[in-house]
Design a protein around this motif. Structure first.
Motif, PDB file in Angstrom:
ATOM      1  N   GLU A 330       0.819  -1.211   0.000  1.00 61.06           N
ATOM      2  CA  GLU A 330       0.000   0.000   0.000  1.00 61.06           C
ATOM      3  C   GLU A 330       0.852   1.260   0.000  1.00 61.06           C
ATOM      4  O   GLU A 330       0.415   2.325  -0.471  1.00 61.06           O
ATOM      5  CB  GLU A 330      -0.959   0.014   1.199  1.00 61.06           C
ATOM      6  CG  GLU A 330      -0.281   0.032   2.558  1.00 61.06           C
ATOM      7  CD  GLU A 330       0.070  -1.366   3.036  1.00 61.06           C
ATOM      8  OE1 GLU A 330       0.534  -1.513   4.172  1.00 61.06           O
ATOM      9  OE2 GLU A 330      -0.132  -2.315   2.230  1.00 61.06           O
ATOM     10  N   SER A 331       2.096   1.151   0.521  1.00 59.73           N
ATOM     11  CA  SER A 331       2.958   2.332   0.511  1.00 59.73           C
ATOM     12  C   SER A 331       3.295   2.741  -0.916  1.00 59.73           C
ATOM     13  O   SER A 331       3.355   3.936  -1.236  1.00 59.73           O
ATOM     14  CB  SER A 331       4.235   2.042   1.303  1.00 59.73           C
ATOM     15  OG  SER A 331       4.958   0.964   0.706  1.00 59.73           O
ATOM     16  N   MET A 332       3.501   1.763  -1.766  1.00 62.67           N
ATOM     17  CA  MET A 332       3.781   2.084  -3.160  1.00 62.67           C
ATOM     18  C   MET A 332       2.552   2.708  -3.818  1.00 62.67           C
ATOM     19  O   MET A 332       2.660   3.678  -4.580  1.00 62.67           O
ATOM     20  CB  MET A 332       4.197   0.817  -3.910  1.00 62.67           C
ATOM     21  CG  MET A 332       4.528   1.045  -5.385  1.00 62.67           C
ATOM     22  SD  MET A 332       5.045  -0.475  -6.221  1.00 62.67           S
ATOM     23  CE  MET A 332       3.517  -1.417  -6.136  1.00 62.67           C
ATOM     24  N   LEU A 333       1.341   2.207  -3.461  1.00 65.98           N
ATOM     25  CA  LEU A 333       0.121   2.767  -4.037  1.00 65.98           C
ATOM     26  C   LEU A 333      -0.117   4.188  -3.531  1.00 65.98           C
ATOM     27  O   LEU A 333      -0.582   5.062  -4.289  1.00 65.98           O
ATOM     28  CB  LEU A 333      -1.072   1.868  -3.693  1.00 65.98           C
ATOM     29  CG  LEU A 333      -1.026   0.452  -4.280  1.00 65.98           C
ATOM     30  CD1 LEU A 333      -2.232  -0.349  -3.801  1.00 65.98           C
ATOM     31  CD2 LEU A 333      -1.016   0.518  -5.806  1.00 65.98           C
ATOM     32  N   THR A 334       0.203   4.419  -2.246  1.00 65.82           N
ATOM     33  CA  THR A 334      -0.001   5.765  -1.696  1.00 65.82           C
ATOM     34  C   THR A 334       0.880   6.779  -2.407  1.00 65.82           C
ATOM     35  O   THR A 334       0.447   7.870  -2.797  1.00 65.82           O
ATOM     36  CB  THR A 334       0.308   5.757  -0.194  1.00 65.82           C
ATOM     37  OG1 THR A 334      -0.542   4.813   0.461  1.00 65.82           O
ATOM     38  CG2 THR A 334       0.105   7.142   0.410  1.00 65.82           C
ATOM     39  N   ALA A 335       2.175   6.396  -2.580  1.00 60.26           N
ATOM     40  CA  ALA A 335       3.090   7.318  -3.273  1.00 60.26           C
ATOM     41  C   ALA A 335       2.633   7.569  -4.700  1.00 60.26           C
ATOM     42  O   ALA A 335       2.654   8.708  -5.185  1.00 60.26           O
ATOM     43  CB  ALA A 335       4.509   6.738  -3.251  1.00 60.26           C
ATOM     44  N   ARG A 336       2.163   6.540  -5.339  1.00 56.79           N
ATOM     45  CA  ARG A 336       1.699   6.700  -6.706  1.00 56.79           C
ATOM     46  C   ARG A 336       0.424   7.526  -6.771  1.00 56.79           C
ATOM     47  O   ARG A 336       0.203   8.290  -7.724  1.00 56.79           O
ATOM     48  CB  ARG A 336       1.466   5.319  -7.351  1.00 56.79           C
ATOM     49  CG  ARG A 336       2.739   4.523  -7.583  1.00 56.79           C
ATOM     50  CD  ARG A 336       3.638   5.192  -8.572  1.00 56.79           C
ATOM     51  NE  ARG A 336       4.840   4.429  -8.837  1.00 56.79           N
ATOM     52  CZ  ARG A 336       5.807   4.811  -9.650  1.00 56.79           C
ATOM     53  NH1 ARG A 336       5.733   6.011 -10.226  1.00 56.79           N
ATOM     54  NH2 ARG A 336       6.860   4.054  -9.853  1.00 56.79           N
ATOM     55  N   SER A 337      -0.453   7.382  -5.769  1.00 54.85           N
ATOM     56  CA  SER A 337      -1.709   8.160  -5.769  1.00 54.85           C
ATOM     57  C   SER A 337      -1.417   9.650  -5.602  1.00 54.85           C
ATOM     58  O   SER A 337      -2.045  10.498  -6.252  1.00 54.85           O
ATOM     59  CB  SER A 337      -2.637   7.659  -4.656  1.00 54.85           C
ATOM     60  OG  SER A 337      -2.044   7.887  -3.382  1.00 54.85           O
ATOM     61  N   GLU A 339       1.343  11.152  -6.497  1.00 61.79           N
ATOM     62  CA  GLU A 339       1.936  11.595  -7.756  1.00 61.79           C
ATOM     63  C   GLU A 339       0.857  11.779  -8.814  1.00 61.79           C
ATOM     64  O   GLU A 339       0.868  12.765  -9.576  1.00 61.79           O
ATOM     65  CB  GLU A 339       2.967  10.564  -8.230  1.00 61.79           C
ATOM     66  CG  GLU A 339       3.692  10.956  -9.526  1.00 61.79           C
ATOM     67  CD  GLU A 339       4.713   9.916  -9.931  1.00 61.79           C
ATOM     68  OE1 GLU A 339       5.305  10.064 -11.023  1.00 61.79           O
ATOM     69  OE2 GLU A 339       4.919   8.933  -9.173  1.00 61.79           O
ATOM     70  N   LEU A 340      -0.124  10.849  -8.839  1.00 65.96           N
ATOM     71  CA  LEU A 340      -1.205  10.953  -9.809  1.00 65.96           C
ATOM     72  C   LEU A 340      -2.065  12.192  -9.524  1.00 65.96           C
ATOM     73  O   LEU A 340      -2.458  12.911 -10.456  1.00 65.96           O
ATOM     74  CB  LEU A 340      -2.060   9.681  -9.749  1.00 65.96           C
ATOM     75  CG  LEU A 340      -3.247   9.616 -10.711  1.00 65.96           C
ATOM     76  CD1 LEU A 340      -2.760   9.698 -12.165  1.00 65.96           C
ATOM     77  CD2 LEU A 340      -4.055   8.337 -10.497  1.00 65.96           C
ATOM     78  N   TRP A 341      -2.370  12.488  -8.219  1.00 64.76           N
ATOM     79  CA  TRP A 341      -3.180  13.667  -7.868  1.00 64.76           C
ATOM     80  C   TRP A 341      -2.469  14.939  -8.303  1.00 64.76           C
ATOM     81  O   TRP A 341      -3.083  15.867  -8.839  1.00 64.76           O
ATOM     82  CB  TRP A 341      -3.421  13.678  -6.354  1.00 64.76           C
ATOM     83  CG  TRP A 341      -4.282  14.825  -5.921  1.00 64.76           C
ATOM     84  CD1 TRP A 341      -5.638  14.899  -5.900  1.00 64.76           C
ATOM     85  CD2 TRP A 341      -3.795  16.089  -5.458  1.00 64.76           C
ATOM     86  NE1 TRP A 341      -6.073  16.131  -5.463  1.00 64.76           N
ATOM     87  CE2 TRP A 341      -4.947  16.892  -5.169  1.00 64.76           C
ATOM     88  CE3 TRP A 341      -2.537  16.645  -5.250  1.00 64.76           C
ATOM     89  CZ2 TRP A 341      -4.852  18.192  -4.697  1.00 64.76           C
ATOM     90  CZ3 TRP A 341      -2.454  17.934  -4.771  1.00 64.76           C
ATOM     91  CH2 TRP A 341      -3.598  18.692  -4.502  1.00 64.76           C
ATOM     92  N   THR A 342      -1.143  14.996  -8.084  1.00 68.82           N
ATOM     93  CA  THR A 342      -0.375  16.173  -8.488  1.00 68.82           C
ATOM     94  C   THR A 342      -0.429  16.365  -9.999  1.00 68.82           C
ATOM     95  O   THR A 342      -0.626  17.480 -10.500  1.00 68.82           O
ATOM     96  CB  THR A 342       1.079  16.021  -8.038  1.00 68.82           C
ATOM     97  OG1 THR A 342       1.113  15.860  -6.602  1.00 68.82           O
ATOM     98  CG2 THR A 342       1.894  17.233  -8.420  1.00 68.82           C
ATOM     99  N   LEU A 343      -0.268  15.262 -10.731  1.00 67.56           N
ATOM    100  CA  LEU A 343      -0.294  15.365 -12.184  1.00 67.56           C
ATOM    101  C   LEU A 343      -1.674  15.794 -12.688  1.00 67.56           C
ATOM    102  O   LEU A 343      -1.788  16.604 -13.618  1.00 67.56           O
ATOM    103  CB  LEU A 343       0.101  14.026 -12.808  1.00 67.56           C
ATOM    104  CG  LEU A 343       1.571  13.593 -12.596  1.00 67.56           C
ATOM    105  CD1 LEU A 343       1.794  12.197 -13.160  1.00 67.56           C
ATOM    106  CD2 LEU A 343       2.523  14.590 -13.251  1.00 67.56           C
ATOM    107  N   VAL A 344      -2.761  15.285 -12.059  1.00 69.46           N
ATOM    108  CA  VAL A 344      -4.116  15.665 -12.481  1.00 69.46           C
ATOM    109  C   VAL A 344      -4.360  17.145 -12.195  1.00 69.46           C
ATOM    110  O   VAL A 344      -4.945  17.877 -13.023  1.00 69.46           O
ATOM    111  CB  VAL A 344      -5.162  14.782 -11.768  1.00 69.46           C
ATOM    112  CG1 VAL A 344      -6.579  15.333 -11.989  1.00 69.46           C
ATOM    113  CG2 VAL A 344      -5.066  13.347 -12.264  1.00 69.46           C
ATOM    114  N   SER A 345      -3.926  17.633 -11.011  1.00 74.94           N
ATOM    115  CA  SER A 345      -4.112  19.046 -10.674  1.00 74.94           C
ATOM    116  C   SER A 345      -3.371  19.934 -11.661  1.00 74.94           C
ATOM    117  O   SER A 345      -3.910  20.944 -12.141  1.00 74.94           O
ATOM    118  CB  SER A 345      -3.609  19.302  -9.245  1.00 74.94           C
ATOM    119  OG  SER A 345      -4.343  18.533  -8.315  1.00 74.94           O
TER     120      SER A 345
END
Length: 431
Positions: A330-337, A339-345
């Motif tokens: 889940e730590s890998m998913l959290t970091a990726r989430s 990063e994904l939120w930043t890219l979407v913003s």
């Protein structure tokens, strides 16, 4: 050596006295005697002599032997140097006691030891010399034609369904082949054809049996077997007709003629040479005990390899599972989430800015277009006059008196009729 004339009352040296001139008071030497004997017999030429070998001793590559008269007790000694021995045919290099030979000998006397012997320059079997010469010529011819070439020889099947056997009737060779083959593989099957293995019937009967077995689709290999014998009885297996029939056969053929030292030409033409009929049985079928042991060994090796592979894969899997990223995925998913939120913003902000800039540019273009539009000119009180097929009136002469004119204003169009051109001053006054 010249005779020496001594002074009166003086005894001459022994080496100077010729044996014929020797006396009690003037003896010759042993060396001078031996040299005289050697000089006497050196003029003898080579002699062809026939006899029976009673001694054959091989020392240092040379042969020291004795040859006995065939019908009496007379005997001679001979020496066969290694260089001469190597030039003799292969069957002549391993003679045994009792063999009768014809030899070309030359007398030789050794001065140092006083031994008288004969040196052999050529030797052959009695009665077989011409035949052996013909066999050597045939051997050279077949070799030149490629019949001895290993590349043309066919491989034997691993486990033949049926073994074709050509041998003498009720012969020891047949018993040896059957017994040893059945000991190695009990289920082996034979198709045996009996043929004469010596004499005039040997070649035609062997060829006929070979053709029958070669035409049988069930026969996978053919063995031609015979027990040992003297070279004369084995000549049939060096016959050119039989050799060419063997070379032309489509079924692999094993030659099992005689013993280890026997070597008919069939051994060279056949696809496999067995030293004895017993050896042929061992070469044609596998040993069931050896094959079972081999299967067990292969199964054990496969089991070991499979066990090692599974253990290796399990260790790799455990190693992968022990890594932090797999312990808490889940730590890998959290970091990726994040990063994904930043890219979407960032993407939403960029799109918004570009849409606003496009709206402003569109408004500017719309205002410019509106300023340049004819409709805006009409809205300020101007009108457009058309005559005929929509021709815009730009010159008063285009609308003479009575001409129908269509006038377009900001809000619609209306029809009018021209009263002709108006003078500039009047037109300004009317305006």
């Amino acid at each position: 050596m010249a005779s020496f004339a001594p002074a009166p009352g003086q005894t001459p040296p022994p080496d100077s006295v010729h044996p014929r001139e020797s006396s009690p008071d003037a003896p010759t030497s042993v060396s001078r005697l031996n040299e005289t004997i050697r000089g006497f017999i050196s003029g003898w030429g080579s002699v062809w002599v026939e006899g029976e070998i009673t001694a054959w001793n091989l020392r240092g590559g040379h042969v020291f032997g004795r040859l006995k008269d065939a019908s009496g007790d007379a005997m001679i000694s001979f020496r066969l140097w290694s260089s001469t021995l190597q030039r003799l045919p292969a069957d002549m290099r391993d003679l045994k006691l009792g063999d009768r030979v014809v030899a070309c000998v030359k007398s030789d006397y050794f001065v140092k030891s006083g031994d008288f012997t004969f040196t052999v320059s050529a030797m052959r079997h009695t009665g077989l010399g011409d035949q052996l010469e013909r066999l050597e010529r045939l051997r050279a011819q077949l070799r030149a034609e490629g019949l001895f070439d290993p590349a043309r020889k066919k491989r034997l099947p691993f486990l033949p369904h049926v073994i074709g056997l050509i041998t003498g009737e009720r012969s020891d060779a047949e018993k040896d082949v059957h017994r040893n083959a059945e000991l190695r593989w009990p289920q082996v099957r034979f198709r045996t054809i009996h043929a004469a293995v010596q004499g005039d019937r040997c070649v035609p009967e062997t060829i006929a049996a070979l053709k029958v077995l070669d035409a049988d689709p069930e026969v996978d290999v053919i063995v031609i077997a015979r027990g040992g014998g003297d070279p004369q009885t084995l000549l049939g297996f060096s016959d050119e007709r039989l050799l060419r029939a063997v070379a032309a056969a489509s079924t692999p053929i094993v030659s099992a003629i005689g013993h280890e030292n026997d070597h008919p030409l069939l051994d060279d033409v056949a696809d496999l040479r067995a030293s004895t009929p017993t050896d042929a049985a061992k070469r044609v079928v596998p040993d069931v005990a050896e094959q079972r042991a081999l299967v067990q060994q292969l199964r054990a090796r496969a089991r070991t390899r499979l066990t090692q592979r599974i253990a290796h894969d399990i260790a790799q899997l455990e190693q992968l599972r022990s890594r932090p990223v797999l312990r808490t995925p889940e730590s890998m998913l959290t970091a990726r989430s994040h990063e994904l939120w930043t890219l979407v913003s960032r993407g939403r902000e960029i799109v918004t800015r570009r849409v606003d800039a496009a709206d402003r540019q569109s408004a500017q273009l719309r205002a410019s277009l509106r300023a340049l539009s004819p409709g805006a000119t009409l809205a300020r009180g101007y009108a457009i006059a058309h005559v005929g097929d929509g021709v815009i009136v730009r010159d008063a002469a285009q609308a003479p008196a009575g001409a129908a004119v269509t006038v377009t204003v900001a809000e619609g169009s209306f029809a009018a009729r021209s009263e002709g051109p108006v003078a500039e001053g009047r037109a300004d006054a009317e305006q």
